[in-house]
Design a protein around this motif. Structure first.
Motif, mmCIF file in Angstrom:
data_model
loop_
_atom_site.group_PDB
_atom_site.id
_atom_site.type_symbol
_atom_site.label_atom_id
_atom_site.label_comp_id
_atom_site.label_asym_id
_atom_site.label_seq_id
_atom_site.Cartn_x
_atom_site.Cartn_y
_atom_site.Cartn_z
ATOM 1 N N PRO A 104 -2.450 32.360 19.786
ATOM 2 C CA PRO A 104 -3.743 32.260 19.094
ATOM 3 C C PRO A 104 -3.707 32.983 17.746
ATOM 4 O O PRO A 104 -3.076 34.037 17.600
ATOM 5 N N ALA A 105 -4.387 32.392 16.795
ATOM 6 C CA ALA A 105 -4.380 32.900 15.417
ATOM 7 C C ALA A 105 -5.035 34.275 15.321
ATOM 8 O O ALA A 105 -6.002 34.571 16.019
ATOM 9 N N VAL A 106 -4.489 35.085 14.437
ATOM 10 C CA VAL A 106 -5.060 36.386 14.096
ATOM 11 C C VAL A 106 -5.340 36.342 12.596
ATOM 12 O O VAL A 106 -4.430 36.092 11.800
ATOM 13 N N ALA A 107 -6.607 36.566 12.231
ATOM 14 C CA ALA A 107 -6.999 36.493 10.818
ATOM 15 C C ALA A 107 -6.122 37.384 9.954
ATOM 16 O O ALA A 107 -5.832 38.525 10.303
ATOM 17 N N GLY A 108 -5.667 36.823 8.844
ATOM 18 C CA GLY A 108 -4.864 37.572 7.892
ATOM 19 C C GLY A 108 -3.387 37.670 8.239
ATOM 20 O O GLY A 108 -2.624 38.279 7.498
ATOM 21 N N ARG A 109 -2.981 37.064 9.338
ATOM 22 C CA ARG A 109 -1.564 37.096 9.726
ATOM 23 C C ARG A 109 -1.021 35.673 9.812
ATOM 24 O O ARG A 109 -1.744 34.756 10.189
ATOM 25 N N PRO A 110 0.253 35.510 9.502
ATOM 26 C CA PRO A 110 0.844 34.175 9.647
ATOM 27 C C PRO A 110 0.965 33.819 11.121
ATOM 28 O O PRO A 110 0.951 34.705 11.986
ATOM 29 N N PRO A 111 1.088 32.525 11.435
ATOM 30 C CA PRO A 111 1.236 32.114 12.832
ATOM 31 C C PRO A 111 2.441 32.805 13.473
ATOM 32 O O PRO A 111 3.483 32.979 12.837
ATOM 33 N N ALA A 112 2.281 33.186 14.742
ATOM 34 C CA ALA A 112 3.355 33.843 15.491
ATOM 35 C C ALA A 112 3.768 32.963 16.659
ATOM 36 O O ALA A 112 2.920 32.446 17.400
ATOM 37 N N VAL A 113 5.064 32.785 16.828
ATOM 38 C CA VAL A 113 5.608 31.984 17.925
ATOM 39 C C VAL A 113 5.506 32.789 19.217
ATOM 40 O O VAL A 113 5.720 34.006 19.225
ATOM 41 N N ALA A 114 5.204 32.112 20.325
ATOM 42 C CA ALA A 114 5.011 32.763 21.627
ATOM 43 C C ALA A 114 6.239 33.551 22.071
ATOM 44 O O ALA A 114 6.111 34.517 22.811
ATOM 45 N N GLY A 115 7.387 33.151 21.640
ATOM 46 C CA GLY A 115 8.621 33.846 22.001
ATOM 47 C C GLY A 115 9.807 32.973 21.664
ATOM 48 O O GLY A 115 9.656 31.815 21.294
ATOM 49 N N PRO A 116 10.994 33.499 21.832
ATOM 50 C CA PRO A 116 12.185 32.750 21.449
ATOM 51 C C PRO A 116 12.661 31.735 22.487
ATOM 52 O O PRO A 116 13.485 30.886 22.186
ATOM 53 N N THR A 117 12.130 31.803 23.720
ATOM 54 C CA THR A 117 12.659 30.935 24.773
ATOM 55 C C THR A 117 11.898 29.621 24.859
ATOM 56 O O THR A 117 10.713 29.531 24.501
ATOM 57 N N LEU A 118 12.572 28.627 25.392
ATOM 58 C CA LEU A 118 11.937 27.327 25.598
ATOM 59 C C LEU A 118 10.763 27.473 26.560
ATOM 60 O O LEU A 118 9.716 26.874 26.351
ATOM 61 N N ARG A 119 10.893 28.283 27.605
ATOM 62 C CA ARG A 119 9.809 28.482 28.577
ATOM 63 C C ARG A 119 8.557 29.032 27.888
ATOM 64 O O ARG A 119 7.465 28.495 28.056
ATOM 65 N N GLU A 120 8.703 30.090 27.116
ATOM 66 C CA GLU A 120 7.555 30.695 26.435
ATOM 67 C C GLU A 120 6.879 29.687 25.509
ATOM 68 O O GLU A 120 5.654 29.556 25.498
ATOM 69 N N THR A 127 14.085 20.152 20.026
ATOM 70 C CA THR A 127 15.043 20.297 18.931
ATOM 71 C C THR A 127 16.490 20.320 19.428
ATOM 72 O O THR A 127 17.404 20.366 18.616
ATOM 73 N N ASP A 128 16.682 20.276 20.760
ATOM 74 C CA ASP A 128 18.027 20.400 21.323
ATOM 75 C C ASP A 128 18.132 19.537 22.577
ATOM 76 O O ASP A 128 17.342 19.716 23.519
ATOM 77 N N THR A 129 19.078 18.614 22.611
ATOM 78 C CA THR A 129 19.251 17.763 23.788
ATOM 79 C C THR A 129 19.566 18.589 25.038
ATOM 80 O O THR A 129 19.257 18.165 26.147
ATOM 81 N N GLY A 130 20.117 19.771 24.875
ATOM 82 C CA GLY A 130 20.430 20.639 26.003
ATOM 83 C C GLY A 130 19.193 21.206 26.685
ATOM 84 O O GLY A 130 19.312 21.823 27.746
ATOM 85 N N HIS A 131 18.009 21.003 26.105
ATOM 86 C CA HIS A 131 16.778 21.551 26.679
ATOM 87 C C HIS A 131 16.033 20.577 27.597
ATOM 88 O O HIS A 131 15.018 20.951 28.190
ATOM 89 N N PHE A 132 16.525 19.331 27.720
ATOM 90 C CA PHE A 132 15.808 18.332 28.518
ATOM 91 C C PHE A 132 15.549 18.805 29.946
ATOM 92 O O PHE A 132 14.417 18.771 30.422
#
Length: 136
Positions: A39-55, A86-91
């Motif tokens: 969810p957006a936080v005013a004044g901050r750029p968008p943040a990704v939930a995490g580095p994993t495909l699950r997140e 973005t990766d066929t290995g993630h199917f």
């Protein structure tokens, strides 16, 4: 004829270009491609939930759900989901996450879906999902 209504749920950042998170016209709701931004936080750029495909997949599904609900729809109204990886290995992993998520949603019938690989997402993003819903 009914007008188009732009849908932007609370917590979603303003899109970076001239598009809406969702658009409803009559009983049709198109959810634009959603990604795993928290969810957006005013004044901050968008943040990704995490580095994993699950997140990212779980957050992306919640972002799609938020647009559906803001437009007066729910998962049972979804006719089609399109998943872009973005990766066929993630199917296989995405299918497991997807199945577990929807097992808990109490759907009457699963929506049609397709998954494809798309390498044009911004750096760090692994998945994008859009949806088409038809309301009763």
């Amino acid at each position: 004829m009914s007008e188009k209504t732009a849908i932007t749920p609370a917590g979603h950042a303003t899109p970076p270009a001239a598009f809406s998170h969702g658009v409803r016209k009559g009983n049709i709701l198109q959810v634009a491609g959603q990604v795993g931004f928290l969810p957006a936080v005013a004044g901050r750029p968008p943040a990704v939930a995490g580095p994993t495909l699950r997140e990212q997949t779980l957050q992306t599904l919640e972002n799609v759900r938020a647009v559906l609900e803001a437009g007066g729809a729910g998962w049972d109204d979804v006719m089609m989901l399109r998943v872009y990886l973005t990766d066929t290995g993630h199917f296989a992993e995405m299918n497991e996450i997807y199945d577990a998520y929807f097992a808990g949603q109490g759907l009457k019938a699963a929506p049609a879906a397709r998954t494809t690989v798309y390498v044009g997402l911004p750096a760090g993003l692994l998945i994008e999902i859009d949806a088409l819903a038809v309301l009763d």
